[in-house]
Design a protein around this motif. Sequence first.
Motif, mmCIF file in Angstrom:
data_model
loop_
_atom_site.group_PDB
_atom_site.id
_atom_site.type_symbol
_atom_site.label_atom_id
_atom_site.label_comp_id
_atom_site.label_asym_id
_atom_site.label_seq_id
_atom_site.Cartn_x
_atom_site.Cartn_y
_atom_site.Cartn_z
ATOM 1 N N ALA A 1 0.923 -1.101 -0.027
ATOM 2 C CA ALA A 1 0.159 0.006 -0.172
ATOM 3 C C ALA A 1 0.874 1.289 0.080
ATOM 4 O O ALA A 1 1.946 1.153 0.681
ATOM 5 C CB ALA A 1 -0.775 -0.072 1.334
ATOM 6 N N SER B 1 -4.342 6.906 0.161
ATOM 7 C CA SER B 1 -3.614 5.396 -0.260
ATOM 8 C C SER B 1 -4.073 4.442 -1.205
ATOM 9 O O SER B 1 -5.394 4.635 -1.521
ATOM 10 C CB SER B 1 -3.557 4.735 1.326
ATOM 11 O OG SER B 1 -4.917 4.421 1.667
ATOM 12 N N GLY C 1 -3.860 0.290 -1.942
ATOM 13 C CA GLY C 1 -3.498 -0.781 -1.876
ATOM 14 C C GLY C 1 -3.837 -1.932 -2.449
ATOM 15 O O GLY C 1 -5.080 -1.783 -3.075
ATOM 16 N N THR D 1 -5.076 2.526 6.596
ATOM 17 C CA THR D 1 -4.777 1.965 5.355
ATOM 18 C C THR D 1 -4.268 0.687 5.450
ATOM 19 O O THR D 1 -4.888 -0.413 4.716
ATOM 20 C CB THR D 1 -3.357 2.576 4.578
ATOM 21 O OG1 THR D 1 -3.966 4.012 4.383
ATOM 22 C CG2 THR D 1 -3.237 1.840 3.477
ATOM 23 N N VAL E 1 -6.779 -2.749 4.175
ATOM 24 C CA VAL E 1 -6.071 -3.921 3.139
ATOM 25 C C VAL E 1 -6.179 -5.285 3.740
ATOM 26 O O VAL E 1 -6.544 -6.010 3.125
ATOM 27 C CB VAL E 1 -4.514 -3.458 2.563
ATOM 28 C CG1 VAL E 1 -3.984 -4.719 1.812
ATOM 29 C CG2 VAL E 1 -4.582 -2.154 1.919
#
Length: 200
Positions: free
Chosen positions: A140, A161, A163, A192, A196
């Motif tokens: 990411a 971000s 990812g 973040t 993910v």
Amino acid sequence: MTRFRTALATAAAALGLAALATGPAQAAAQPAFLAASQLPPSSTPWTATPVFTGVPENGGALCAEYKIPAQNTRYREFGTELDTNAVQITTVARTEADAVKLVDTLRKSLAGCGTRLEQQNPGLDAVSAYHGKLAVEEGAWVYSLDTADPQIGNTDIHLFSVGRDGRTVTFVRWGQMGDLADAPLTGFRTTTKTAVNKLY
């Protein structure tokens, strides 16, 4: 012949049961989204919308307009009482190679966003910055956009971000009034990683 037909009927019934068994599993395999409590801490509580199909209005989110395909894409928006807002957009690409290309496209768009905004809005000061790669699944990447409009006198800061987990790409944007010094960069990195990790 009777035995053959009986065998076919048995096989068909077994396939039908198998389809019923795998149906819920496939539905459950859809990527999961962040909860409001998993956004960076704010002085007022975060709230979250339901998860919607497609992309948000204007083709997506700031600095990623029309970069994320609407097909196989869903999103959730977040907000607080103090005008701090966020969005998560998640898409499942046809192949892993397509997902890699989408990540590259989004990263380039985020890196060049400040320059594009200045060209589109004379008088606006906009600076994009890269804040490194996070070790989560296939990776990411974190960016920021710091904008100031001298004519209006306001400043805004956004964190982004991108990812990836296999064929699935997730994009997170956080924003509020202020500048980079006011932004919860450490908390956003944690958000973040959570985004993910939660995909599957």
